[in-house]
Scaffold this active site. Structure first.
Site, PDB file in Angstrom:
ATOM      1  CB  SER A 155      -0.946  -0.030   1.203  1.00 62.16           C
ATOM      2  OG  SER A 155      -1.930   0.971   1.094  1.00 62.16           O
ATOM      3  CG  ASP A 197      -6.955  -2.782  -4.360  1.00 60.41           C
ATOM      4  OD1 ASP A 197      -7.686  -1.772  -4.288  1.00 60.41           O
ATOM      5  OD2 ASP A 197      -5.743  -2.749  -4.069  1.00 60.41           O
ATOM      6  CG  HIS A 237      -5.557  -1.828  -0.671  1.00 58.60           C
ATOM      7  ND1 HIS A 237      -4.865  -1.366  -1.769  1.00 58.60           N
ATOM      8  CD2 HIS A 237      -4.946  -1.276   0.411  1.00 58.60           C
ATOM      9  CE1 HIS A 237      -3.889  -0.568  -1.378  1.00 58.60           C
ATOM     10  NE2 HIS A 237      -3.909  -0.493  -0.058  1.00 58.60           N
TER      11      HIS A 237
END
Length: 296
Positions: A87, A239, A273
């Protein structure tokens, strides 16, 4: 055997809720905390500034990470390391690699595994700024993940109102419309935007792992122009945070760069994610990719 493993460096808090399952899986595979597995924490409130601009927080992060990479290598017989990010950690890790001398990268970085990071940003950041404009001046990272004009261009509407639509190229105008002060808009244009536009290949062997096939925010509709209210949301593929358009750009920006000797892009269907580093099947795939580096 531990001594046969290439040291791994996680560009995130190694014991946080997001990376915890991945760390556990790495330890089961033979890695040992402080011996072949190291965490590189960062302050998520900060963000890299454009090259040439002063940014004390990112400079300190880079010095610490460079020293940690060299320490991990020395502790493991001089082997180069695997850098793993997830991320927002990907923005930090990629900027760190790009701003490190190429001979240093080739000496100390065996492979870079970037999970759940897209150069195009995401709309949640715009929604959060609309709900709380004051956050723009209280966090250096407030603009880091705004949608990038390099990815979304001048045609795709991201914020929709009755009066006008805003694309990624209209971000400054949209920031003004939601009530941000002129200083905040200037900070976006002079610090965050140049970093977005300068997104490029790290020139180290790289594998990108991303989730796809999950409804992801594509447009925010504030039809009456009241940005303080929750918007209607139009969804696309991604995602659940990063749109597929942003993920696919990695294949162009990194994969098509002639300097990039090795690049692999892996899309995990139906994976969110956070799920890339927390869902069992996804974690197993990530571990396979990391361990596969040993046998390259």
């Amino acid at each position: 055997m531990v001594e046969q493993l290439i040291p791994a460096l996680l560009s995130s808090m190694a014991r946080d809720l997001c990376m915890g399952r991945l760390v556990e899986a790495l330890e089961k595979a033979g890695y040992r905390d402080g011996e072949t597995l190291f965490g590189a924490p960062f302050d998520f409130r900060q963000a890299p500034a454009a090259p040439g601009q002063p940014c004390r927080a990112f400079s300190q992060f880079s010095r610490r990470l460079r020293a940690l990479v060299e320490h991990a290598s020395r502790k493991n017989g001089g082997k180069p390391v695997v850098v793993m990010s997830h991320s927002q950690g990907g923005y930090f890790a990629l900027e760190f690699l790009n701003r490190s001398p190429l001979p240093w990268r080739r000496r100390y970085v065996r492979h870079y595994v970037m999970a759940s990071t897209g150069p195009g940003g995401f709309l949640v950041s715009m929604q959060l700024l609309a709900a709380n404009p004051s956050a723009a001046l209280s966090s250096g990272s407030a603009f880091t993940a705004l949608p990038s004009p390099k990815v979304f261009g001048p045609d795709a509407p991201l914020v929709v109102t009755r009066a006008r639509n805003y694309t990624a190229q209209d971000i400054p105008e949209s920031l003004t419309a939601i009530g941000l002060p002129r200083l905040a808009v200037t900070l976006y244009k002079t610090r965050a935007l140049p970093v977005q536009l300068n997104f490029r290949a790290p020139v180290v062997p790289t594998t990108c792992i991303s989730g796809v096939g999950v409804p992801t925010m594509k447009e925010l509709v504030y039809w009456d122009g009241n940005f303080s209210k929750a918007p209607e949301v139009v969804y696309g593929d991604g995602d659940d945070l990063i749109l597929l358009e942003s993920t696919l750009v990695l294949d162009t920006v990194i994969g098509d760069d002639p300097r990039q000797e090795y690049y692999r892009s892996i899309k995990l269907a139906g994976t969110s994610h956070a799920g890339v580093v927390s869902d069992q099947a996804a974690v197993e795939r990530v571990i396979v990719e990391i361990l596969g580096v040993v046998h390259e």
